[in-house]
Design a protein around this motif. Structure first.
Motif, short mmCIF file in Angstrom:
data_model
loop_
_atom_site.label_atom_id
_atom_site.label_comp_id
_atom_site.label_asym_id
_atom_site.label_seq_id
_atom_site.Cartn_x
_atom_site.Cartn_y
_atom_site.Cartn_z
N ALA A 182 5.22 43.02 29.31
CA ALA A 182 5.77 41.87 28.59
C ALA A 182 6.28 42.29 27.22
O ALA A 182 7.38 41.90 26.81
N VAL A 183 5.50 43.12 26.54
CA VAL A 183 5.91 43.60 25.21
C VAL A 183 7.16 44.47 25.33
O VAL A 183 8.15 44.30 24.59
N CYS A 184 7.14 45.40 26.28
CA CYS A 184 8.29 46.31 26.43
C CYS A 184 9.56 45.56 26.82
O CYS A 184 10.65 45.87 26.33
N LEU A 185 9.41 44.57 27.70
CA LEU A 185 10.58 43.80 28.11
C LEU A 185 11.20 43.05 26.93
O LEU A 185 12.41 42.83 26.88
N ARG A 186 10.34 42.66 26.02
CA ARG A 186 10.84 41.92 24.87
C ARG A 186 11.48 42.84 23.84
O ARG A 186 12.47 42.50 23.21
N GLU A 187 10.91 44.03 23.69
CA GLU A 187 11.31 44.89 22.58
C GLU A 187 12.43 45.89 22.92
O GLU A 187 13.06 46.42 22.03
N ILE A 209 19.93 42.80 36.45
CA ILE A 209 18.57 42.46 35.99
C ILE A 209 17.56 42.45 37.14
O ILE A 209 16.52 41.80 37.06
N THR A 210 17.86 43.17 38.21
CA THR A 210 16.92 43.19 39.34
C THR A 210 15.54 43.68 38.91
O THR A 210 14.52 43.04 39.18
N LEU A 211 15.53 44.83 38.24
CA LEU A 211 14.24 45.39 37.83
C LEU A 211 13.53 44.47 36.85
O LEU A 211 12.32 44.23 36.97
N GLU A 212 14.28 43.94 35.90
CA GLU A 212 13.67 43.03 34.92
C GLU A 212 13.07 41.80 35.59
O GLU A 212 11.98 41.37 35.25
N SER A 213 13.80 41.27 36.57
CA SER A 213 13.30 40.06 37.24
C SER A 213 12.02 40.37 38.01
O SER A 213 11.11 39.54 38.08
N PRO A 268 16.01 47.27 24.68
CA PRO A 268 17.32 46.68 25.00
C PRO A 268 17.57 46.65 26.51
O PRO A 268 17.03 47.50 27.24
N PRO A 269 18.38 45.70 26.97
CA PRO A 269 18.65 45.60 28.41
C PRO A 269 19.19 46.90 29.01
O PRO A 269 18.91 47.19 30.18
N PHE A 270 19.93 47.66 28.22
CA PHE A 270 20.51 48.91 28.73
C PHE A 270 19.43 49.85 29.28
O PHE A 270 19.61 50.52 30.29
N PHE A 271 18.29 49.87 28.60
CA PHE A 271 17.19 50.72 29.02
C PHE A 271 16.74 50.36 30.44
O PHE A 271 16.57 51.22 31.31
#
Lengths: 199, 278
Positions: free
Chosen positions: B188-193, B172-176, B195-198
């Motif tokens: 924020a919208v994209c992170l919510r919608e 989750i480095t990029l997500e963090s 999947p983590p795999f993306f």
């Protein structure tokens, strides 16, 4: 049309010469424009390109670059690490005779930066050592003292608050809406404290 | 291998000529990026160069009066504008360089790494004569320097993520990072919608892309792929990271230095000044 020699031809000519002829030509200034460009290029290569490469690959400052211009070389190491914590700093002060600390409203003293949500106050802690924090405390102390003229500002301290990233349970926009101060503060420590005695 | 054999390729690269149309496209785009950055910074003018702010100890060059700040802002914007539209570009590149250097020295809290890229490129543009009338005698030295500079930035950015940092240590480095101070509403919208795999797949591909980009840009057959992937990368950065559009534009401007001349032909002005890259 200009009578200047074609650069690649002049380069051919230069590289085919023996050392002493080359020196004579250098003194005569015949290929000066071309040599000047080459010379400036090498200087910029050593001062501008190679330090960036060295810093990025070795993760340490290039030894041939003086400290004054070192920070210009550290430009490619952006976001190499996971942000395991969201870190904010909070300033607090207490007035004479009070045990309780009051939070310093940083927006009162520090304008917002265009990047991100952090003010200059937060950015100081990215770069500062203890001596700079002391200067910052004195700076804040002076300004708060102007506000509380009837009572002396006795203590100033800076806290560091870490909030662990929890992307699976945390509402994704929560920290943004609450200005990074969520209710799940994980670790809080004092990074600097100073007591101001009676003058 | 003897010295002349080694010197041959260096000489070929260093002293060849280049199409001015490419350099002009670079300069214009680069100028627009500089102008965008300055407009962004000056829209928050209360946060920098004011004497009533707190500064990291160092040379104190802050500007004392409101009029002084306005004059300084005007000088910066005017110099960047004239550089962008090509009025005495070397002179105004030099003036812009001096003013940016001033900001960088005077206020470390405002000096971002983006300034360092501008400092190098403006200095390079100001030091070398790249006017059309000097085309027959111009060397490719400034173009080669800028090409090397941007390739080094890409490669070392990928290297520092893959080797020096802990980019690959967590999924989750990029997500963090995207959840941090730079997060846009779109992110924020994209992170919510999504999947983590993306995000994991993007995270793993970024250092690889950054380290491979120099190969893509230097190879004639792969150049188009490199440019398209690079554009997607930078558009992504500006969509997901707040106020990073001018950084993306700045990096995209360097792509003109790699493009084939056919893409960058300036219509009439260039016809009389064709130069074939050797």
């Amino acid at each position: 049309m200009s009578a200047r020699p074609d650069p690649s031809d002049s380069a051919d000519a230069i590289f085919s010469l023996d050392f002493f002829t080359l020196i004579k030509i250098l003194i005569s200034g015949m290929y000066w424009g071309n040599l000047k460009n080459g010379f400036l290029g090498v200087i910029l290569l050593i001062v501008g390109v190679m330090p960036v490469a060295y810093y990025g690959v070795t993760n340490s400052p290039p030894p041939w670059i003086p400290n004054e211009i070192l920070r210009f070389s550290n430009i490619s190491r952006l976001f190499p690490n996971e942000e395991q914590f969201w870190i904010i700093h909070v300033g607090e002060f207490s007035l004479e005779g009070e045990k309780k600390y009051r939070i310093i409203d940083e927006n009162e003293f520090f304008a917002q930066q265009p990047y991100g949500f952090r003010s200059r106050f937060q950015r100081v802690f990215d770069l500062a050592d203890l001596s700079t924090m002391e200067l910052l405390a004195d700076w804040i102390h002076h300004r708060i003292s102007l506000k509380y003229t009837s009572r002396r500002v006795e203590r100033i301290r800076f806290l560091r608050i870490e909030m662990r990233t929890n992307l699976t349970t945390r509402p994704l926009t929560q920290h943004k809406q609450s200005g990074m101060l969520a209710d799940s503060a994980f670790k809080k420590e004092t990074v600097f404290s100073k007591t101001y005695l009676m003058p | 291998m003897n010295a002349p054999m080694l010197l041959g390729p260096i000489r070929q690269i260093w002293f060849s000529t280049f199409p001015t149309s490419q350099f002009e496209k670079f300069r214009t785009t680069h100028g627009i990026a500089l102008l965008s950055l300055l407009i962004l910074l000056w829209s928050h003018d209360q946060s920098w160069l004011r004497p009533d702010n707190f500064y990291i100890p160092g040379p104190n060059f802050t500007i004392d009066s409101n009029i002084g700040i306005k004059i300084f802002a005007g000088m910066q914007l005017l110099a960047a504008l004239l550089y962008t539209i090509g009025v005495f570009p070397r002179t105004f590149a030099a003036i812009s360089w001096i003013l940016l250097l001033y900001v960088t020295i005077a206020d470390r809290l405002t000096a971002f790494s983006i300034n360092s890229i501008f400092l190098f490129s403006l200095l390079t543009v100001s030091l070398f004569d790249t006017r059309k009338k000097a085309l027959s005698g111009a060397t490719a030295v400034p173009v080669r320097l800028l090409q090397m500079f941007v390739l080094v930035i890409y490669f070392t950015a990928g290297w520092s993520k893959a080797v020096s940092g802990d980019w690959y240590a967590s999924p989750i480095t990029l997500e963090s990072i995207l959840h941090g101070h730079y997060m846009t509403d779109f992110a924020a919208v994209c992170l919510r919608e999504t999947p983590p795999f993306f995000w994991i797949s993007i995270q793993h591909s970024i250092p690889i892309f950054e380290m491979l980009l120099p190969c893509l840009l230097l190879n004639r057959q792969l150049l188009n792929i490199g440019i398209v992937v690079g554009l997607i990368f930078h558009v992504g950065i500006s969509l997901f990271m707040r106020n990073m559009g001018c950084f993306s534009l700045q990096m995209i401007s360097f792509y003109f230095l790699f493009m084939k001349p056919a893409y960058c032909q300036c219509s009439s002005a260039n016809n009389s000044n064709k130069s074939i890259e050797k």
